[in-house]
Motif scaffolding. Structure first.
Motif, PDB file in Angstrom:
ATOM      1  N   PHE A   4      -5.393  -7.932  11.788  1.00 57.50           N
ATOM      2  CA  PHE A   4      -4.091  -7.961  12.782  1.00 57.50           C
ATOM      3  C   PHE A   4      -4.027  -7.098  14.184  1.00 57.50           C
ATOM      4  O   PHE A   4      -3.102  -6.799  14.707  1.00 57.50           O
ATOM      5  CB  PHE A   4      -2.793  -7.365  12.089  1.00 57.50           C
ATOM      6  CG  PHE A   4      -2.384  -8.236  10.992  1.00 57.50           C
ATOM      7  CD1 PHE A   4      -1.999  -9.503  11.192  1.00 57.50           C
ATOM      8  CD2 PHE A   4      -2.843  -7.546   9.620  1.00 57.50           C
ATOM      9  CE1 PHE A   4      -1.562 -10.354   9.754  1.00 57.50           C
ATOM     10  CE2 PHE A   4      -2.542  -8.225   8.312  1.00 57.50           C
ATOM     11  CZ  PHE A   4      -1.777  -9.803   8.618  1.00 57.50           C
TER      12      PHE A   4
ATOM     13  N   ASP B  81      -1.539   2.580   8.415  1.00 56.74           N
ATOM     14  CA  ASP B  81      -2.732   2.588   9.029  1.00 56.74           C
ATOM     15  C   ASP B  81      -2.719   1.223  10.111  1.00 56.74           C
ATOM     16  O   ASP B  81      -3.563   1.275  11.150  1.00 56.74           O
ATOM     17  CB  ASP B  81      -3.720   2.312   7.877  1.00 56.74           C
ATOM     18  CG  ASP B  81      -4.489   3.640   7.473  1.00 56.74           C
ATOM     19  OD1 ASP B  81      -3.792   4.608   7.760  1.00 56.74           O
ATOM     20  OD2 ASP B  81      -5.405   3.579   6.954  1.00 56.74           O
TER      21      ASP B  81
ATOM     22  N   ALA C 220      -2.381   9.206   4.088  1.00 58.19           N
ATOM     23  CA  ALA C 220      -1.593   8.889   3.141  1.00 58.19           C
ATOM     24  C   ALA C 220      -0.355   9.482   3.347  1.00 58.19           C
ATOM     25  O   ALA C 220       0.844   9.226   3.004  1.00 58.19           O
ATOM     26  CB  ALA C 220      -2.210   9.021   1.610  1.00 58.19           C
TER      27      ALA C 220
ATOM     28  N   GLY D 127      -2.869  -1.954   6.207  1.00 57.33           N
ATOM     29  CA  GLY D 127      -3.907  -1.163   6.189  1.00 57.33           C
ATOM     30  C   GLY D 127      -4.686  -1.448   7.662  1.00 57.33           C
ATOM     31  O   GLY D 127      -3.898  -1.978   8.742  1.00 57.33           O
TER      32      GLY D 127
ATOM     33  N   MET E  19       3.281  -0.666  10.812  1.00 53.65           N
ATOM     34  CA  MET E  19       3.284   0.448   9.990  1.00 53.65           C
ATOM     35  C   MET E  19       2.261   1.085   9.423  1.00 53.65           C
ATOM     36  O   MET E  19       1.257   0.222   9.250  1.00 53.65           O
ATOM     37  CB  MET E  19       4.383   0.158   9.147  1.00 53.65           C
ATOM     38  CG  MET E  19       4.761   1.234   8.046  1.00 53.65           C
ATOM     39  SD  MET E  19       5.752   0.665   6.890  1.00 53.65           S
ATOM     40  CE  MET E  19       6.739   2.213   6.205  1.00 53.65           C
TER      41      MET E  19
ATOM     42  N   GLU F  35      -1.345  -8.429  -1.427  1.00 53.85           N
ATOM     43  CA  GLU F  35      -2.912  -9.147  -1.325  1.00 53.85           C
ATOM     44  C   GLU F  35      -3.256  -9.466  -2.620  1.00 53.85           C
ATOM     45  O   GLU F  35      -3.837 -10.509  -3.183  1.00 53.85           O
ATOM     46  CB  GLU F  35      -3.917  -8.281  -0.681  1.00 53.85           C
ATOM     47  CG  GLU F  35      -5.075  -9.056  -0.248  1.00 53.85           C
ATOM     48  CD  GLU F  35      -6.120  -8.106   0.568  1.00 53.85           C
ATOM     49  OE1 GLU F  35      -5.963  -7.030   0.406  1.00 53.85           O
ATOM     50  OE2 GLU F  35      -6.808  -8.534   1.116  1.00 53.85           O
TER      51      GLU F  35
ATOM     52  N   ILE G 103     -14.928   4.586  10.419  1.00 56.04           N
ATOM     53  CA  ILE G 103     -13.476   4.254  10.839  1.00 56.04           C
ATOM     54  C   ILE G 103     -13.308   4.722  12.378  1.00 56.04           C
ATOM     55  O   ILE G 103     -13.487   5.589  12.649  1.00 56.04           O
ATOM     56  CB  ILE G 103     -12.346   4.729   9.922  1.00 56.04           C
ATOM     57  CG1 ILE G 103     -12.441   4.510   8.242  1.00 56.04           C
ATOM     58  CG2 ILE G 103     -11.101   4.668  10.572  1.00 56.04           C
ATOM     59  CD1 ILE G 103     -11.664   5.094   7.317  1.00 56.04           C
TER      60      ILE G 103
ATOM     61  N   GLY H 166       0.889  -1.146  -0.013  1.00 60.03           N
ATOM     62  CA  GLY H 166      -0.002  -0.056   0.001  1.00 60.03           C
ATOM     63  C   GLY H 166       0.886   1.225  -0.063  1.00 60.03           C
ATOM     64  O   GLY H 166       2.219   1.205  -0.348  1.00 60.03           O
TER      65      GLY H 166
ATOM     66  N   GLY I 215       3.771   0.597   2.497  1.00 62.71           N
ATOM     67  CA  GLY I 215       4.676  -0.514   2.310  1.00 62.71           C
ATOM     68  C   GLY I 215       5.452  -0.291   1.149  1.00 62.71           C
ATOM     69  O   GLY I 215       6.627  -0.850   1.126  1.00 62.71           O
TER      70      GLY I 215
ATOM     71  N   GLY J  97      -7.577  14.136   6.440  1.00 59.32           N
ATOM     72  CA  GLY J  97      -6.556  14.049   5.034  1.00 59.32           C
ATOM     73  C   GLY J  97      -4.993  13.650   5.318  1.00 59.32           C
ATOM     74  O   GLY J  97      -4.201  14.225   4.726  1.00 59.32           O
TER      75      GLY J  97
HETATM   76  C1  FAD Z   1     -12.415   7.605   2.502  1.00 51.99           C
HETATM   77  C2  FAD Z   1     -11.244   7.858   2.811  1.00 51.99           C
HETATM   78  C3  FAD Z   1     -10.338   8.910   2.296  1.00 51.99           C
HETATM   79  C4  FAD Z   1      -9.041   9.271   2.558  1.00 51.99           C
HETATM   80  N1  FAD Z   1      -8.684  10.161   2.214  1.00 51.99           N
HETATM   81  C5  FAD Z   1      -7.341  10.779   2.461  1.00 51.99           C
HETATM   82  C6  FAD Z   1      -6.685  11.977   2.052  1.00 51.99           C
HETATM   83  O1  FAD Z   1      -7.606  12.869   1.613  1.00 51.99           O
HETATM   84  N2  FAD Z   1      -5.399  12.182   2.590  1.00 51.99           N
HETATM   85  C7  FAD Z   1      -4.827  11.294   3.105  1.00 51.99           C
HETATM   86  O2  FAD Z   1      -3.641  11.499   3.459  1.00 51.99           O
HETATM   87  N3  FAD Z   1      -5.270   9.997   3.550  1.00 51.99           N
HETATM   88  C8  FAD Z   1      -6.449   9.813   3.240  1.00 51.99           C
HETATM   89  N4  FAD Z   1      -7.031   8.449   3.427  1.00 51.99           N
HETATM   90  C9  FAD Z   1      -6.295   7.574   4.259  1.00 51.99           C
HETATM   91  C10 FAD Z   1      -5.235   6.859   3.517  1.00 51.99           C
HETATM   92  O3  FAD Z   1      -5.883   6.494   2.303  1.00 51.99           O
HETATM   93  C11 FAD Z   1      -4.806   5.545   4.133  1.00 51.99           C
HETATM   94  O4  FAD Z   1      -4.242   6.245   5.588  1.00 51.99           O
HETATM   95  C12 FAD Z   1      -3.531   5.223   3.779  1.00 51.99           C
HETATM   96  O5  FAD Z   1      -3.774   4.435   2.378  1.00 51.99           O
HETATM   97  C13 FAD Z   1      -2.685   4.136   4.503  1.00 51.99           C
HETATM   98  O6  FAD Z   1      -1.649   3.399   3.958  1.00 51.99           O
HETATM   99  P1  FAD Z   1      -1.316   2.104   4.325  1.00 51.99           P
HETATM  100  O7  FAD Z   1      -0.058   1.553   3.402  1.00 51.99           O
HETATM  101  O8  FAD Z   1      -0.921   1.930   5.676  1.00 51.99           O
HETATM  102  O9  FAD Z   1      -2.523   1.207   3.980  1.00 51.99           O
HETATM  103  P2  FAD Z   1      -3.176   0.781   2.897  1.00 51.99           P
HETATM  104  O10 FAD Z   1      -3.169   1.852   1.705  1.00 51.99           O
HETATM  105  O11 FAD Z   1      -4.611   0.571   3.193  1.00 51.99           O
HETATM  106  O12 FAD Z   1      -2.419  -0.440   2.180  1.00 51.99           O
HETATM  107  C14 FAD Z   1      -2.235  -1.729   2.838  1.00 51.99           C
HETATM  108  C15 FAD Z   1      -2.192  -2.590   1.852  1.00 51.99           C
HETATM  109  O13 FAD Z   1      -2.209  -4.057   2.347  1.00 51.99           O
HETATM  110  C16 FAD Z   1      -3.031  -4.825   1.764  1.00 51.99           C
HETATM  111  N5  FAD Z   1      -3.232  -6.019   2.710  1.00 51.99           N
HETATM  112  C17 FAD Z   1      -4.190  -6.234   3.501  1.00 51.99           C
HETATM  113  N6  FAD Z   1      -4.327  -7.249   4.189  1.00 51.99           N
HETATM  114  C18 FAD Z   1      -3.560  -7.824   3.805  1.00 51.99           C
HETATM  115  C19 FAD Z   1      -2.930  -9.099   3.926  1.00 51.99           C
HETATM  116  N7  FAD Z   1      -3.636  -9.880   4.934  1.00 51.99           N
HETATM  117  N8  FAD Z   1      -1.988  -9.754   3.132  1.00 51.99           N
HETATM  118  C20 FAD Z   1      -1.505  -9.105   2.379  1.00 51.99           C
HETATM  119  N9  FAD Z   1      -1.852  -7.807   1.787  1.00 51.99           N
HETATM  120  C21 FAD Z   1      -3.036  -7.297   2.766  1.00 51.99           C
HETATM  121  C22 FAD Z   1      -4.066  -4.376   1.056  1.00 51.99           C
HETATM  122  O14 FAD Z   1      -4.480  -4.860   0.029  1.00 51.99           O
HETATM  123  C23 FAD Z   1      -3.321  -2.763   0.796  1.00 51.99           C
HETATM  124  O15 FAD Z   1      -2.867  -2.993  -0.547  1.00 51.99           O
HETATM  125  C24 FAD Z   1      -8.280   8.248   3.216  1.00 51.99           C
HETATM  126  C25 FAD Z   1      -9.076   6.993   3.501  1.00 51.99           C
HETATM  127  C26 FAD Z   1     -10.266   6.803   3.096  1.00 51.99           C
HETATM  128  C27 FAD Z   1     -10.974   5.430   3.600  1.00 51.99           C
END
Ligand code: FAD
Length: 420
Positions: free
Chosen positions: A149, A288, A301, A144, A286, A32, A266, A10, A13, A298
């Protein structure tokens, strides 16, 4: 070279994985889904990314997209009638950008592959982690937000003020002509907030419009909404009723595609970042997985990019010493230096705005410096703590900007809008 495993391809990562591959680390990302399945999948975020995070992408050479610049913030708060009680605009010093995370993740997976990274496609379960941990020197879980987890990384009660979701969220991508600023449109009403921003999506340039309603309130309306046309009509009704100065905003737009909607709630949470597997091995959370904030601020990301930087620096500085529990706590503490500001800013946004915040938003109408400072909180939430996080400091700052207009009467959460 040392072996690093990352569960989750994501925003967090992949930025870490690509950064470490560029330094020659042996990196495996457990994804995933394959890149093209991500690109063709459902909407996941609205992802407004501000300059500090964009700068990290530039440094890594992974800023592949010419997305529409988000160059200003257009703020308005509902009043007693059609016109907003407060309205101002402020230019951002350096534009933000929103590139659809499906585009980003798919392109970054290809880049990680090109750099010689190892990608394992499949869903990792908590029971799989021990086996993966044995194969690497450090295993990071960046999968995420929960719940898969959650048991591994328990809630940190001291850092998590909320136990329930604070907003009902509805996002829609629309195409067509919108009479909006080339930037972030932010509307505040007693029932909740709405945001509109230009996005470079899998369908090309669109706008993302998101409503963040107080649970149980009049903009908590998405549960029965099943298709994109129903979502579009509901969004127009919310604008007419709760943000009447923007009543016509979507009149010349239409849903970008049948899949382009997202509903959810959320619960904001900070977790203990070090998990212990049945074997006794430790894993590090790490993005979310470690800190989930409501998207109303916001920040998520943007925080993911910060986490990638903090963890990468900690890994490099560790050299050949073990990635033990002490290392993991230190790496998270390094990230928390930033994340705590983004978390405080977002959690406070979820609460009804106190007087000093309303006074600040009001003053921003006639003092451009105040509007500019507020608009930049989204890219620099560290400015919040010593400013709006401190009512006395906030009022002293306003007094230094001259006498108040006394004009602001903003209905608070829980009061019904007067205008239809
Ligand atoms: C409606 C909405 C609006 C948002 N707007 C904003 C914004 O404007 N600005 C901003 O900064 N943030 C925003 N966010 C938040 C942002 O999208 C997340 O905080 C960010 O994507 C987190 O990154 P991450 O890599 O931790 O998780 P994610 O981007 O969720 O990535 C996690 C990855 O892990 C994978 N995964 C999950 N479980 C497993 C598993 N068991 N095995 C293997 N892979 C797995 C998933 O498929 C995904 O690809 C928003 C979120 C939402 C829901």
């Amino acid at each position: 070279m040392r072996r690093i495993g990352i569960v989750g391809a994501g925003q967090a990562g992949l930025v870490l994985g690509i950064g470490l591959r560029q330094l020659g680390y042996d990196v495996t990302v457990f994804a995933e889904r394959a890149a093209e399945d991500v690109r063709g999948g459902r909407l996941v975020s609205n992802q407004c990314v501000f300059q500090p995070a964009l700068q990290r992408e530039r440094e890594l050479g992974i800023d592949f997209w010419a997305a529409p610049p988000i160059g200003e913030v257009d703020f308005a708060a509902a009043g007693e009638g059609v016109a907003p009680a407060i309205a101002w605009r402020a230019a951002l010093d350096r534009p933000a950008q929103s590139v659809d995370q499906r585009v980003k993740v798919a392109d970054w997976m290809a880049e990680f592959d090109r750099l010689g990274g190892d990608t394992w496609i499949g869903r990792v379960t908590p029971a799989d982690l021990d086996e993966h941990a044995r194969e690497v020197d450090l295993l990071i879980v960046a999968a995420g937000r929960g719940p898969q987890f959650d048991a591994l990384f328990p809630r940190d009660d001291d850092r998590s003020p909320y136990r329930e979701p604070q907003r009902a969220i509805g996002i829609l991508y629309v195409a067509g002509t919108l009479d909006a600023v080339p930037g972030l449109t932010f509307g505040m009403a007693p029932a909740g907030e709405f945001f509109l921003l230009p996005v470079l999506s899998v369908h090309g340039p669109v706008h993302g419009i998101g409503f963040f309603g107080h649970p149980g309130g009049p903009t908590d309306v998405w549960d029965g909404v099943t298709d994109v046309d129903q979502h579009y009509e509901t969004a127009r009704e919310l604008l007419r009723t709760h943000y009447p100065w923007q009543a016509a905003l979507l009149d010349n737009a239409h849903p970008a595609a049948p899949t382009e909607l997202l509903h959810g709630r959320i619960t904001p949470v900070v977790r203990h970042p070090v998990g212990t597997l049945p074997s006794g091995a430790k894993v590090l959370a790490m993005g979310d997985t470690a800190v989930t904030n409501d998207p109303v601020g916001g920040q998520g990301a943007n925080m993911a990019a910060r986490a990638a930087r903090a963890y990468q620096d900690a890994i490099v500085e560790r050299a050949d010493r073990p990635f033990d529990e002490e290392f993991m706590h230190a790496a998270f503490a390094r990230y928390w230096q930033h994340a705590r500001h983004a978390t405080r800013f977002t959690n406070d946004l979820l609460a009804p705005p106190p007087d000093h915040v309303l006074a600040t938003l009001d003053t921003a109408q006639r003092v451009p410096e105040v509007a500019h400072r507020f608009a930049h909180l989204f890219e620099n939430p560290a400015d919040y703590e010593g400013w709006l996080g401190d009512p006395e400091a906030a009022m002293a700052y306003l007094q230094s900007k001259g006498p108040r207009s006394g004009a602001q009467t903003v209905p608070r959460a829980g009061t019904e809008p007067a205008a239809k």
